[in-house]
Design a protein around this motif. Structure first.
Motif, PDB file in Angstrom:
ATOM      1  N   ASP A 161     -68.982  -5.051   9.336  1.00  0.00           N
ATOM      2  CA  ASP A 161     -68.410  -5.533   7.982  1.00  0.00           C
ATOM      3  C   ASP A 161     -68.910  -4.451   7.053  1.00  0.00           C
ATOM      4  OD1 ASP A 161     -71.213  -5.988   8.260  1.00  0.00           O
ATOM      5  OD2 ASP A 161     -71.211  -7.862   6.955  1.00  0.00           O
ATOM      6  N   LEU A 162     -69.988  -3.303   7.530  1.00  0.00           N
ATOM      7  CA  LEU A 162     -70.022  -2.268   6.398  1.00  0.00           C
ATOM      8  C   LEU A 162     -69.583  -0.827   7.097  1.00  0.00           C
ATOM      9  CD1 LEU A 162     -73.961  -3.257   6.077  1.00  0.00           C
ATOM     10  CD2 LEU A 162     -72.086  -3.688   4.522  1.00  0.00           C
ATOM     11  N   SER A 163     -69.233  -0.271   5.969  1.00  0.00           N
ATOM     12  CA  SER A 163     -68.813   1.306   6.416  1.00  0.00           C
ATOM     13  C   SER A 163     -70.053   1.963   7.014  1.00  0.00           C
ATOM     14  CB  SER A 163     -68.018   1.938   5.071  1.00  0.00           C
ATOM     15  OG  SER A 163     -69.182   2.373   4.266  1.00  0.00           O
ATOM     16  N   VAL A 164     -69.824   3.086   7.518  1.00  0.00           N
ATOM     17  CA  VAL A 164     -71.043   4.123   8.116  1.00  0.00           C
ATOM     18  C   VAL A 164     -71.706   4.510   6.735  1.00  0.00           C
ATOM     19  CG1 VAL A 164     -71.561   6.182   9.171  1.00  0.00           C
ATOM     20  CG2 VAL A 164     -69.774   4.637  10.108  1.00  0.00           C
ATOM     21  N   THR A 165     -71.238   4.758   5.734  1.00  0.00           N
ATOM     22  CA  THR A 165     -71.797   5.389   4.418  1.00  0.00           C
ATOM     23  C   THR A 165     -72.747   4.100   3.983  1.00  0.00           C
ATOM     24  OG1 THR A 165     -70.169   6.684   3.775  1.00  0.00           O
ATOM     25  CG2 THR A 165     -71.689   6.250   2.121  1.00  0.00           C
ATOM     26  N   GLU A 166     -72.159   2.943   3.965  1.00  0.00           N
ATOM     27  CA  GLU A 166     -73.076   1.759   3.229  1.00  0.00           C
ATOM     28  C   GLU A 166     -74.117   1.614   4.395  1.00  0.00           C
ATOM     29  OE1 GLU A 166     -69.745  -1.016   1.289  1.00  0.00           O
ATOM     30  OE2 GLU A 166     -69.851  -0.980   3.208  1.00  0.00           O
ATOM     31  N   VAL A 167     -74.024   1.795   5.579  1.00  0.00           N
ATOM     32  CA  VAL A 167     -75.203   1.574   6.639  1.00  0.00           C
ATOM     33  C   VAL A 167     -76.082   2.453   6.571  1.00  0.00           C
ATOM     34  CG1 VAL A 167     -75.651   1.739   9.047  1.00  0.00           C
ATOM     35  CG2 VAL A 167     -73.714   0.205   8.270  1.00  0.00           C
ATOM     36  N   CYS A 168     -75.884   3.918   6.152  1.00  0.00           N
ATOM     37  CA  CYS A 168     -76.577   5.037   6.100  1.00  0.00           C
ATOM     38  C   CYS A 168     -77.615   4.632   4.937  1.00  0.00           C
ATOM     39  CB  CYS A 168     -75.785   5.951   5.675  1.00  0.00           C
ATOM     40  SG  CYS A 168     -76.979   7.683   5.279  1.00  0.00           S
ATOM     41  N   PHE A 169     -77.160   3.974   3.952  1.00  0.00           N
ATOM     42  CA  PHE A 169     -77.873   3.874   2.612  1.00  0.00           C
ATOM     43  C   PHE A 169     -78.750   2.554   2.798  1.00  0.00           C
ATOM     44  CE2 PHE A 169     -74.805   6.954   0.592  1.00  0.00           C
ATOM     45  CZ  PHE A 169     -75.717   7.931   0.515  1.00  0.00           C
ATOM     46  N   ALA A 170     -78.021   1.788   3.658  1.00  0.00           N
ATOM     47  CA  ALA A 170     -78.953   0.378   3.830  1.00  0.00           C
ATOM     48  C   ALA A 170     -80.177   0.406   4.707  1.00  0.00           C
ATOM     49  CB  ALA A 170     -77.844  -0.461   4.415  1.00  0.00           C
ATOM     50  N   VAL A 171     -80.042   1.582   5.510  1.00  0.00           N
ATOM     51  CA  VAL A 171     -81.227   1.720   6.329  1.00  0.00           C
ATOM     52  C   VAL A 171     -82.272   2.917   5.836  1.00  0.00           C
ATOM     53  CG1 VAL A 171     -80.219   1.084   8.375  1.00  0.00           C
ATOM     54  CG2 VAL A 171     -80.232   3.382   7.864  1.00  0.00           C
ATOM     55  N   GLY A 172     -82.154   3.363   4.742  1.00  0.00           N
ATOM     56  CA  GLY A 172     -83.030   3.957   3.828  1.00  0.00           C
ATOM     57  C   GLY A 172     -82.703   5.430   4.025  1.00  0.00           C
ATOM     58  N   CYS A 173     -81.671   6.033   4.687  1.00  0.00           N
ATOM     59  CA  CYS A 173     -81.475   7.322   4.625  1.00  0.00           C
ATOM     60  C   CYS A 173     -80.788   7.799   3.478  1.00  0.00           C
ATOM     61  CB  CYS A 173     -80.631   7.528   5.784  1.00  0.00           C
ATOM     62  SG  CYS A 173     -81.105   7.392   7.518  1.00  0.00           S
ATOM     63  N   ALA A 174     -81.283   8.912   3.039  1.00  0.00           N
ATOM     64  CA  ALA A 174     -80.450   9.415   1.716  1.00  0.00           C
ATOM     65  C   ALA A 174     -79.327  10.384   1.996  1.00  0.00           C
ATOM     66  CB  ALA A 174     -81.661  10.389   0.936  1.00  0.00           C
ATOM     67  N   SER A 175     -79.500  11.002   3.276  1.00  0.00           N
ATOM     68  CA  SER A 175     -78.243  12.242   3.565  1.00  0.00           C
ATOM     69  C   SER A 175     -77.406  11.452   4.882  1.00  0.00           C
ATOM     70  CB  SER A 175     -79.080  13.287   3.997  1.00  0.00           C
ATOM     71  OG  SER A 175     -78.066  14.196   4.486  1.00  0.00           O
ATOM     72  N   LEU A 176     -76.096  11.447   4.553  1.00  0.00           N
ATOM     73  CA  LEU A 176     -75.233  11.084   5.449  1.00  0.00           C
ATOM     74  C   LEU A 176     -75.163  11.909   6.658  1.00  0.00           C
ATOM     75  CD1 LEU A 176     -73.039   8.836   6.290  1.00  0.00           C
ATOM     76  CD2 LEU A 176     -71.369  10.163   5.219  1.00  0.00           C
ATOM     77  N   GLY A 177     -75.372  13.164   6.439  1.00  0.00           N
ATOM     78  CA  GLY A 177     -75.221  14.190   7.561  1.00  0.00           C
ATOM     79  C   GLY A 177     -76.531  14.127   8.566  1.00  0.00           C
ATOM     80  N   THR A 178     -77.736  14.041   7.601  1.00  0.00           N
ATOM     81  CA  THR A 178     -78.944  13.719   8.473  1.00  0.00           C
ATOM     82  C   THR A 178     -78.905  12.375   9.385  1.00  0.00           C
ATOM     83  OG1 THR A 178     -80.131  15.086   6.871  1.00  0.00           O
ATOM     84  CG2 THR A 178     -81.435  13.446   8.547  1.00  0.00           C
ATOM     85  N   PHE A 179     -78.421  11.333   8.735  1.00  0.00           N
ATOM     86  CA  PHE A 179     -78.331  10.285   9.435  1.00  0.00           C
ATOM     87  C   PHE A 179     -77.235  10.332  10.766  1.00  0.00           C
ATOM     88  CE2 PHE A 179     -75.489   6.397   9.787  1.00  0.00           C
ATOM     89  CZ  PHE A 179     -76.430   5.353  10.366  1.00  0.00           C
ATOM     90  N   SER A 180     -76.169  10.847  10.428  1.00  0.00           N
ATOM     91  CA  SER A 180     -75.047  10.960  11.451  1.00  0.00           C
ATOM     92  C   SER A 180     -75.510  12.262  12.652  1.00  0.00           C
ATOM     93  CB  SER A 180     -73.805  11.695  10.865  1.00  0.00           C
ATOM     94  OG  SER A 180     -73.320  10.667  10.068  1.00  0.00           O
ATOM     95  N   SER A 181     -76.391  12.901  12.060  1.00  0.00           N
ATOM     96  CA  SER A 181     -76.885  13.972  13.156  1.00  0.00           C
ATOM     97  C   SER A 181     -78.119  13.135  14.103  1.00  0.00           C
ATOM     98  CB  SER A 181     -77.538  15.048  12.678  1.00  0.00           C
ATOM     99  OG  SER A 181     -76.530  16.192  11.908  1.00  0.00           O
ATOM    100  N   ARG A 182     -78.855  12.527  13.298  1.00  0.00           N
ATOM    101  CA  ARG A 182     -79.932  12.013  14.150  1.00  0.00           C
ATOM    102  C   ARG A 182     -79.372  10.640  14.869  1.00  0.00           C
ATOM    103  NH1 ARG A 182     -84.902  12.713  16.337  1.00  0.00           N
ATOM    104  NH2 ARG A 182     -86.225  10.690  16.140  1.00  0.00           N
ATOM    105  N   PHE A 183     -78.401  10.033  14.467  1.00  0.00           N
ATOM    106  CA  PHE A 183     -77.761   8.966  14.987  1.00  0.00           C
ATOM    107  C   PHE A 183     -77.139   9.298  16.498  1.00  0.00           C
ATOM    108  CE2 PHE A 183     -74.605   5.661  16.368  1.00  0.00           C
ATOM    109  CZ  PHE A 183     -75.024   4.564  15.935  1.00  0.00           C
TER     110      PHE A 183
END
Length: 149
Positions: A80-102
């Protein structure tokens, strides 16, 4: 925890490291850095990082990111959440860093995981889905998805 460390000091350090790990588990969505974690247990950042790696096999930052990715996986499975919403919900400030680490830990980008999870986890209880989809720490990601048979 060198050879000059007394057994009492070693136990004290281990208790401090457990408090740091527990804080990361509780506050993974908050802005956390090694300096703040070290101040909370009256250690230097360098000493905390070295001892944490010795005790748990990865750095405090690595452990924090693994926690965030585990939570992100659960949120993405919900769908029910977009990838960007999930990124910020888990405390990541950068979508790029989040996606790379994921992608590094899970083996596929978050958007692909979200699509696949909807199909693969259909009808599986969430407690079992969590065990089957847990990210792999300290190793390369699996080359293929886990078999549920």
């Amino acid at each position: 925890m060198t050879s000059r460390t007394t057994p009492e000091q070693r136990l004290t350090d281990l208790a401090r490291l457990r408090r740091v790990r527990d804080r990361i588990d509780r506050e993974y969505a908050q802005p956390l850095d090694v300096e703040a974690l070290a101040r909370g247990v009256h250690m230097s950042a360098g000493h905390l990082s070295r001892q944490f790696r010795l005790a748990y096999g990865e750095s405090p930052y690595g452990y924090l990111m693994t926690r965030r990715i585990e939570r992100a996986m659960a949120l993405l499975r919900r769908g029910d959440l977009s990838v960007t919403e999930v990124c910020f919900a888990v405390g990541c400030a950068s979508l790029g860093t989040f996606s790379s680490r994921f992608t590094e830990l899970v083996g596929v980008p978050p958007s692909v995981y979200r699509r696949q999870a909807a199909d693969e986890a259909a009808g599986i209880p969430s407690c079992l889905a969590k065990q089957v989809t847990r990210p792999i720490r300290n190793r390369e990601a699996r080359s293929r998805p886990p078999q549920l048979a």
